[in-house]
Design a protein around this motif. Structure first.
Motif, PDB file in Angstrom:
ATOM      1  N   UNK A  85       0.839  -1.214   0.000  1.00 28.47           N
ATOM      2  CA  UNK A  85       0.000   0.000   0.000  1.00 28.47           C
ATOM      3  C   UNK A  85       0.866   1.253   0.000  1.00 28.47           C
ATOM      4  N   UNK A  86       1.941   1.221   0.776  1.00 31.26           N
ATOM      5  CA  UNK A  86       2.877   2.347   0.787  1.00 31.26           C
ATOM      6  C   UNK A  86       3.414   2.610  -0.613  1.00 31.26           C
ATOM      7  N   UNK A  87       3.775   1.554  -1.331  1.00 33.53           N
ATOM      8  CA  UNK A  87       4.295   1.718  -2.690  1.00 33.53           C
ATOM      9  C   UNK A  87       3.245   2.350  -3.599  1.00 33.53           C
ATOM     10  N   UNK A  88       1.994   1.996  -3.423  1.00 35.86           N
ATOM     11  CA  UNK A  88       0.937   2.590  -4.238  1.00 35.86           C
ATOM     12  C   UNK A  88       0.771   4.080  -3.916  1.00 35.86           C
ATOM     13  N   UNK A  89       0.961   4.445  -2.644  1.00 40.17           N
ATOM     14  CA  UNK A  89       0.854   5.855  -2.260  1.00 40.17           C
ATOM     15  C   UNK A  89       1.948   6.706  -2.910  1.00 40.17           C
ATOM     16  N   UNK A  90       3.154   6.156  -3.026  1.00 39.41           N
ATOM     17  CA  UNK A  90       4.273   6.966  -3.525  1.00 39.41           C
ATOM     18  C   UNK A  90       4.449   6.866  -5.029  1.00 39.41           C
ATOM     19  N   UNK A  91       3.776   5.920  -5.666  1.00 37.49           N
ATOM     20  CA  UNK A  91       3.956   5.674  -7.100  1.00 37.49           C
ATOM     21  C   UNK A  91       2.947   6.504  -7.898  1.00 37.49           C
ATOM     22  N   UNK A  92       3.404   7.503  -8.635  1.00 35.81           N
ATOM     23  CA  UNK A  92       2.458   8.384  -9.352  1.00 35.81           C
ATOM     24  C   UNK A  92       1.704   7.668 -10.465  1.00 35.81           C
ATOM     25  N   UNK A  93       2.163   6.492 -10.882  1.00 33.06           N
ATOM     26  CA  UNK A  93       1.478   5.753 -11.937  1.00 33.06           C
ATOM     27  C   UNK A  93       0.121   5.221 -11.471  1.00 33.06           C
ATOM     28  N   UNK A  94      -0.039   5.063 -10.155  1.00 34.99           N
ATOM     29  CA  UNK A  94      -1.299   4.507  -9.655  1.00 34.99           C
ATOM     30  C   UNK A  94      -1.957   5.375  -8.583  1.00 34.99           C
ATOM     31  N   UNK A  95      -1.222   6.303  -7.994  1.00 38.10           N
ATOM     32  CA  UNK A  95      -1.743   7.043  -6.837  1.00 38.10           C
ATOM     33  C   UNK A  95      -2.604   8.246  -7.210  1.00 38.10           C
ATOM     34  N   UNK A  96      -2.325   8.846  -8.376  1.00 32.34           N
ATOM     35  CA  UNK A  96      -2.973  10.105  -8.711  1.00 32.34           C
ATOM     36  C   UNK A  96      -2.447  11.270  -7.893  1.00 32.34           C
ATOM     37  N   UNK A  97      -1.336  11.079  -7.222  1.00 27.92           N
ATOM     38  CA  UNK A  97      -0.735  12.085  -6.348  1.00 27.92           C
ATOM     39  C   UNK A  97       0.634  12.472  -6.884  1.00 27.92           C
ATOM     40  N   UNK A  98       1.217  13.572  -6.400  1.00 28.29           N
ATOM     41  CA  UNK A  98       2.567  13.928  -6.830  1.00 28.29           C
ATOM     42  C   UNK A  98       3.555  12.784  -6.573  1.00 28.29           C
ATOM     43  N   UNK A  99       4.515  12.645  -7.466  1.00 33.02           N
ATOM     44  CA  UNK A  99       5.464  11.539  -7.385  1.00 33.02           C
ATOM     45  C   UNK A  99       6.151  11.504  -6.037  1.00 33.02           C
ATOM     46  N   UNK A 100       6.093  10.342  -5.396  1.00 30.48           N
ATOM     47  CA  UNK A 100       6.760  10.061  -4.130  1.00 30.48           C
ATOM     48  C   UNK A 100       6.325  10.995  -3.002  1.00 30.48           C
ATOM     49  N   UNK A 101       5.136  11.596  -3.203  1.00 31.91           N
ATOM     50  CA  UNK A 101       4.538  12.468  -2.191  1.00 31.91           C
ATOM     51  C   UNK A 101       5.426  13.675  -1.883  1.00 31.91           C
ATOM     52  N   UNK A 102       6.219  14.059  -2.852  1.00 28.44           N
ATOM     53  CA  UNK A 102       7.032  15.267  -2.717  1.00 28.44           C
ATOM     54  C   UNK A 102       6.227  16.454  -3.245  1.00 28.44           C
ATOM     55  N   UNK A 103       6.353  17.588  -2.589  1.00 27.62           N
ATOM     56  CA  UNK A 103       5.522  18.742  -2.964  1.00 27.62           C
ATOM     57  C   UNK A 103       5.867  19.283  -4.345  1.00 27.62           C
ATOM     58  N   UNK A 104       7.142  19.270  -4.710  1.00 27.83           N
ATOM     59  CA  UNK A 104       7.540  19.663  -6.060  1.00 27.83           C
ATOM     60  C   UNK A 104       8.533  18.642  -6.564  1.00 27.83           C
ATOM     61  N   UNK A 105       8.570  18.445  -7.868  1.00 29.72           N
ATOM     62  CA  UNK A 105       9.444  17.432  -8.439  1.00 29.72           C
ATOM     63  C   UNK A 105      10.878  17.891  -8.568  1.00 29.72           C
ATOM     64  N   UNK A 106      11.721  16.957  -8.936  1.00 32.31           N
ATOM     65  CA  UNK A 106      13.108  17.276  -9.255  1.00 32.31           C
ATOM     66  C   UNK A 106      14.013  17.390  -8.053  1.00 32.31           C
ATOM     67  N   UNK A 107      13.889  18.469  -7.312  1.00 32.76           N
ATOM     68  CA  UNK A 107      14.817  18.692  -6.204  1.00 32.76           C
ATOM     69  C   UNK A 107      14.391  17.970  -4.921  1.00 32.76           C
ATOM     70  N   UNK A 108      13.195  17.442  -4.890  1.00 34.67           N
ATOM     71  CA  UNK A 108      12.712  16.784  -3.675  1.00 34.67           C
ATOM     72  C   UNK A 108      12.331  15.334  -3.979  1.00 34.67           C
ATOM     73  N   UNK A 109      12.806  14.444  -3.129  1.00 38.64           N
ATOM     74  CA  UNK A 109      12.539  13.013  -3.316  1.00 38.64           C
ATOM     75  C   UNK A 109      11.388  12.506  -2.461  1.00 38.64           C
ATOM     76  N   UNK A 110      10.955  13.308  -1.485  1.00 33.60           N
ATOM     77  CA  UNK A 110       9.829  12.902  -0.656  1.00 33.60           C
ATOM     78  C   UNK A 110      10.024  11.547   0.007  1.00 33.60           C
ATOM     79  N   UNK A 111       9.070  10.636  -0.227  1.00 30.13           N
ATOM     80  CA  UNK A 111       9.074   9.333   0.430  1.00 30.13           C
ATOM     81  C   UNK A 111       9.670   8.224  -0.447  1.00 30.13           C
ATOM     82  N   UNK A 112      10.394   8.615  -1.499  1.00 25.90           N
ATOM     83  CA  UNK A 112      10.966   7.619  -2.402  1.00 25.90           C
ATOM     84  C   UNK A 112      11.800   6.577  -1.653  1.00 25.90           C
ATOM     85  N   UNK A 113      12.732   7.059  -0.822  1.00 28.49           N
ATOM     86  CA  UNK A 113      13.672   6.133  -0.191  1.00 28.49           C
ATOM     87  C   UNK A 113      13.095   5.529   1.093  1.00 28.49           C
ATOM     88  N   UNK A 114      12.098   6.174   1.669  1.00 20.94           N
ATOM     89  CA  UNK A 114      11.419   5.558   2.816  1.00 20.94           C
ATOM     90  C   UNK A 114      10.768   4.244   2.402  1.00 20.94           C
TER      91      UNK A 114
END
Length: 549
Positions: free
Chosen positions: A351-380
């Protein structure tokens, strides 16, 4: 509130309460049973009745006779030679749980130790003076209790008010004297299954709390991922017989009641991925295992697990040399509980993987507020995947490890205590995985588009997280947030459910499973056009009868 060992054995919840710091008391009748069993041992010694570990050596030395003059030395030497634990010490809760289970076993009145010995253990418990017990080195039950018993005779080490003391100094602080052990007492102190039983009680308490949290965190993820509430339909779930499944379904309905997010997406998908729609099935199966394990642990606490057991009367004392100290049943139960919790945690990572995966979540990639410079929950999510893999390795059954000890005398080993220790490790790993899912679910709420309201209960969960940690913006080490969330899950109960089991109006259900199936069949036929829409359906004795209105 003090836990009292009376004429009834302790149950696992009471052992867990003592482990958490509650005092332990012996009732008058428990003291009388302990004293009466000691009289039997004294008669066995006086009459020269051959008894394992009383007037013989132990293990492969069971046929070596020990004279009355040597029996004190035998008891002391057993502790010295069996205190062979290695590695970091157990935590205070783990050690206290073992001690509580040992006192419970002595209170059955078949061990034959003096009341003074039992009261020494109780005094250490109630002063929170915790013996230092290395965690590893046991194939069954011997080394952990040996290290605990060392403190009773003024040897070994203990932790008292944050200070590491010798056993003698620790007893002096409590105003107690080191014991001189008599016949059988050394063997009784290290024997039986208190070690695994105490640890198992603690594992049950931690697993029960974790499962409560996991249901709630799963509800948050389900809502964020716009799941279909049909997966938790009560009538549908009732067709699979499982108390755990039914309970989890009820909890999910209670958690998600009133969700505007889910109300807005009803019918958008035929069915959700398995990590979402099988929450009642997987979490429920784990709860069923938990209940079965609790039964095993309570039976163990109700059993006499010494070898030998003393019984009979002072005029006719009896000694039973058997294998009650072998914890085959509880070893299997601990392996089963560990596997169940590992599976629950593995699905949480999905479920965590679905939350962070923009292909299925409908949310920003890896739950980061902006792309590129922020990785958010990718490595968590990497951390969670690593812990899932570690749990998979730990879930290999300890009860099948086998081995041979004591010169072929002990040629079958169940590894009950190692099974309990690894179950505890699996539970801790699982709590860390669920903690990461909790943080990610809270972050996902903050990134949702639209203004549909969350369910009141998931709203309270989100607020609880946000009181502890702010929204994550790659502005601090995420490990710190993960540690806070882990402690929340490990130490606190989740918010209470809103009116569980009675969420909103629903039509009266048929009385039993057969009636449910019959009603479902008729409704299906009606939907397919085989009955006029203006149909009233009566279900009696499991039979469906359709009558034109």
């Amino acid at each position: 509130m003090a836990v009292i060992r009376s004429e009834r054995p302790l149950d696992w919840t009471q052992v867990a309460a003592v482990a958490a710091g509650e005092p332990l008391e012996l009732s008058v009748d428990a003291c009388a049973r302990i004293a009466a069993a000691r009289v039997l041992v004294e008669q066995i010694v006086e009459r020269g009745i051959r008894a394992y570990g009383v007037n013989t050596g132990v293990g492969a030395l069971c046929d070596v006779i020990v004279s009355p003059a040597e029996q004190r030395m035998l008891s002391r030497n057993i502790l010295m030679s069996h205190a062979v634990g290695v590695g970091a010490p157990l935590g205070a809760a783990e050690t206290r749980a073992i001690m509580a289970a040992a006192v419970n076993n002595f209170a059955h009145g078949h061990s034959g130790i003096r009341l003074d010995v039992t009261q020494q253990l109780v005094a250490l418990l109630n002063a929170d003076c915790v013996p230092e017990v290395p965690a590893f080195g046991s194939v069954g039950y011997l080394s952990h209790m040996a290290h605990i018993a060392l403190v009773c005779i003024g040897e070994g080490y203990a932790c008292y008010r944050g200070e590491r003391l010798s056993g003698r100094d620790a007893l002096r602080r409590l105003g107690r004297e080191p014991l001189v052990l008599e016949a059988k007492e050394g063997l009784s102190l290290i024997n039986g299954t208190p070690c695994v039983t105490g640890l198992a009680a603690l594992a049950l308490a931690r697993a029960e709390r974790l499962l409560d949290w996991t249901d709630m965190v799963a509800a948050m993820s389900f809502e964020n991922l716009h799941g279909q509430m049909a997966a938790f339909d009560e009538d549908s779930l009732a067709l699979r017989v499982s108390a755990g499944l039914s309970r989890v379904g009820e909890r999910m309905r209670a958690s998600l009641a009133g969700s505007g997010i889910l109300a807005a997406v009803v019918g958008q998908r035929t069915q959700d991925p398995l990590s979402m729609r099988t929450i009642p099935h997987v979490h429920g199966a784990a709860r069923d295992v938990l209940d079965a394990t609790a039964g095993v642990v309570n039976r163990e606490l109700a059993s006499i697990t010494d070898n030998p057991i003393v019984a009979g009367t002072p005029d006719a004392p009896r000694v039973y040399s058997q294998a009650h100290a072998v914890g085959a049943a509880i070893a299997l139960a601990m392996d089963s509980l560990g596997t169940a919790i590992a599976q629950v945690a593995a699905m949480a990572e999905r479920r965590l993987d679905r939350l962070v995966n923009p292909l299925v979540s409908g949310l920003p990639a890896f739950l980061a507020e902006t792309g590129g410079t922020r990785s958010g929950f990718m490595i968590a999510q990497y951390t969670a995947a690593s812990l899932v893999a570690q749990n998979r390795r730990l879930a290999m059954p300890a009860s099948l490890d086998g081995g041979i000890t004591s010169g072929l005398q002990e040629d079958h080993l169940c590894h009950a205590t190692p099974a309990a220790l690894k179950a505890l490790e699996i539970i801790d790993n699982a709590a860390r995985i669920v903690a990461i899912e909790l943080l990610a679910a809270a972050q996902a709420y903050d990134l949702q588009s639209g203004d549909a309201p969350r369910a009141p209960h998931t709203e309270s969960l989100w607020q609880r997280v946000r009181r502890a940690v702010p929204v994550y913006r790659d502005d601090r080490p995420l490990a710190d947030d993960m540690r806070i969330a882990f402690r929340m899950i490990a130490d606190e109960a989740p918010p209470p459910l809103p009116n569980p089991g009675n969420i909103g109006p629903r039509p009266a259900a048929p009385a039993d499973g057969a009636q449910r199936v019959a009603l479902a069949t008729v409704m299906h036929l009606a939907a397919a056009g085989h009955f006029d829409p203006a149909v009233s359906i009566a279900v009696n004795d499991g039979q469906a009868a359709a009558h034109q209105a």
